[in-house]
Scaffold this motif. Structure first.
Motif, PDB file in Angstrom:
ATOM      1  N   GLN A  64       1.895   1.835   5.867  1.00 30.96           N
ATOM      2  CA  GLN A  64       1.451   1.100   7.054  1.00 30.96           C
ATOM      3  C   GLN A  64       2.240  -0.194   7.199  1.00 30.96           C
ATOM      4  O   GLN A  64       2.451  -0.681   8.292  1.00 30.96           O
ATOM      5  N   ASP A 110       0.834  -1.210   0.000  1.00 30.72           N
ATOM      6  CA  ASP A 110       0.000   0.000   0.000  1.00 30.72           C
ATOM      7  C   ASP A 110       0.863   1.252   0.000  1.00 30.72           C
ATOM      8  O   ASP A 110       2.012   1.219   0.419  1.00 30.72           O
ATOM      9  N   ARG A 123       2.573  -3.664  11.785  1.00 26.29           N
ATOM     10  CA  ARG A 123       1.882  -2.709  10.918  1.00 26.29           C
ATOM     11  C   ARG A 123       1.729  -1.391  11.661  1.00 26.29           C
ATOM     12  O   ARG A 123       1.260  -1.360  12.787  1.00 26.29           O
ATOM     13  N   ARG A 160      -1.306   4.753   9.513  1.00 28.76           N
ATOM     14  CA  ARG A 160      -1.139   5.452   8.246  1.00 28.76           C
ATOM     15  C   ARG A 160      -0.178   6.622   8.433  1.00 28.76           C
ATOM     16  O   ARG A 160      -0.306   7.382   9.381  1.00 28.76           O
ATOM     17  N   ASP A 218       0.399   3.883   1.817  1.00 26.65           N
ATOM     18  CA  ASP A 218       0.336   4.698   3.038  1.00 26.65           C
ATOM     19  C   ASP A 218       1.396   4.388   4.089  1.00 26.65           C
ATOM     20  O   ASP A 218       1.320   4.871   5.209  1.00 26.65           O
TER      21      ASP A 218
HETATM   22 MG    MG Z   1      -3.888   1.670   4.741  1.00 29.07          MG
END
Ligand code: MG
Ligand code: UDP
Length: 337
Positions: free
Chosen positions: A112, A108, A210, A213, A110
């Motif tokens: 994360q 992704d 994780r 964001r 972002d």
């Molecule tokens: Mg995300």
């Protein structure tokens, strides 16, 4: 034994982006460092790339990608004509990248997912794994709401017979041959997390933390999350249809119990005329109707499976390779005939 180890695999990172202008400059910066380090350490080929897929963003996402591409050829971009949704944007990137790489990692935009484990992904790929799933160690950075809904989702999917990797989203490495086979799944309702385990081959998991964001907002509000979960279930399971048959069958059985109760009442004379026949009919006919619906549903479920046209099997190895001489023989045979 012939060694099949690939020494410097060509890697392409695929990153779907939808209105990610807040986070993209940082993502680009960090990914370039990681990929350049891997190239320098001779872990991946110098022809490796970072491919951003702009999923019809309305902000300056594409501009940022284009500018980055001009200053560093590691960065490449693919712009979709309109917002196609995360899964479709990801698939677009994966299927595009497979023709130019040995393995692809989807991540992704972002930040994360911990980019530090990319190296571990590659090591596992070199050891012969075709799919490396990134699995989150814990969900401590999620809100209680997201955590509990996600967990019930996995449980529900499992009860419906859908094989998912627990706590794995779309952060994973896939080999070129896995992606080639992924291209054979022609379905329109995409749920990649459910599809990849169907393909098979040797797979492993890599655990990571994780983060939250880095910037910007989640592009998956509750409404989209629910739609995604519902899509996941209905794309992979006909259990909901079977439930109709089951309920109908139970109602049908129950109508006999009710019948006994009604007849006793009738014999005791505590009923108004017409009530008994009406009550029995309601339960009996209701049961039959649901069973009939379930039966029709069963056929619709089968049609659904057929129209998806999924491959029924995938061949992993084959010793029956045609030698050049043999192929020559065949050609001659064809010309003589
Ligand atoms: Mg995300
Ligand atoms: N995304 C996309 N198209 C969409 C929605 C999201 O390409 O229609 C991308 C988004 O830019 C991000 C990834 O999909 O890179 C995951 O989205 P997000 O981080 O918002 O989801 P969350 O992590 O909150 O579940």
């Amino acid at each position: 034994m012939k060694s099949t180890q690939i020494i410097e695999p060509k890697l392409i990172l695929v990153i779907p982006c939808y209105n990610e202008e807040d986070v993209l400059p940082e993502t680009i910066k960090r990914l370039i460092i990681i990929v350049e380090n891997l190239i320098e350490a001779n872990k991946i080929s110098i022809n490796s790339k970072i491919l951003f897929v702009d999923d019809g963003s309305r902000d300056s996402t594409w501009k940022i990608i284009e500018t980055a591409n001009k200053s560093n050829t590691l960065i490449q971009g693919l712009k979709l004509a309109k917002n196609a949704g995360h899964q479709n944007a990801l698939l677009a990137g994966l299927l595009y990248a497979k023709d130019y790489s040995d393995c692809v990692i989807s991540v992704d935009a972002d930040l994360q997912d911990d980019l530090g484990v990319i190296e571990e992904f590659i090591e596992n790929f070199k050891m012969g794994y075709d799919v490396v799933y990134g699995v989150r160690k814990s969900r401590s950075t999620d809100t209680f709401f997201k955590r509990s809904t996600a967990q019930s989702f996995y449980r529900l999917m499992k009860s419906m017979g859908v094989n998912l990797i627990y706590n794995h989203a779309d952060y994973r490495l896939m080999s070129k041959r896995v992606l080639d086979h992924l291209g054979e799944y022609k379905e329109v309702n995409l749920f990649l997390r459910g599809l990849i385990p169907l393909i098979g081959f040797k797979t492993t998991e890599v655990y990571y933390d994780r983060n939250e964001r880095f910037a910007g907002e989640s592009k998956y509000p509750l409404k989209k999350m629910l739609a995604f979960a519902f899509d996941g279930i209905t794309s992979f399971s006909v259990t909901p249809i079977r439930l109709i048959s089951a309920v109908g069958f139970l109602m049908f059985i129950f109508s006999f119990v009710i019948a006994v109760y009604i007849i006793i009442n009738k014999l005791l004379g505590t009923t108004t005329s017409g009530w008994s026949s009406l009550m029995i009919s309601i339960w009996f006919i209701g049961g039959i109707q649901l069973v009939a619906l379930g039966l029709i549903g069963e056929y619709i479920g089968k049609i659904y499976k057929e129209v998806k046209g999924r491959p029924k099997y995938i061949i992993e190895k084959n010793t029956f390779a045609f030698s050049e001489a043999y192929e020559q023989d065949i050609k001659q045979f064809v010309t003589i005939k």
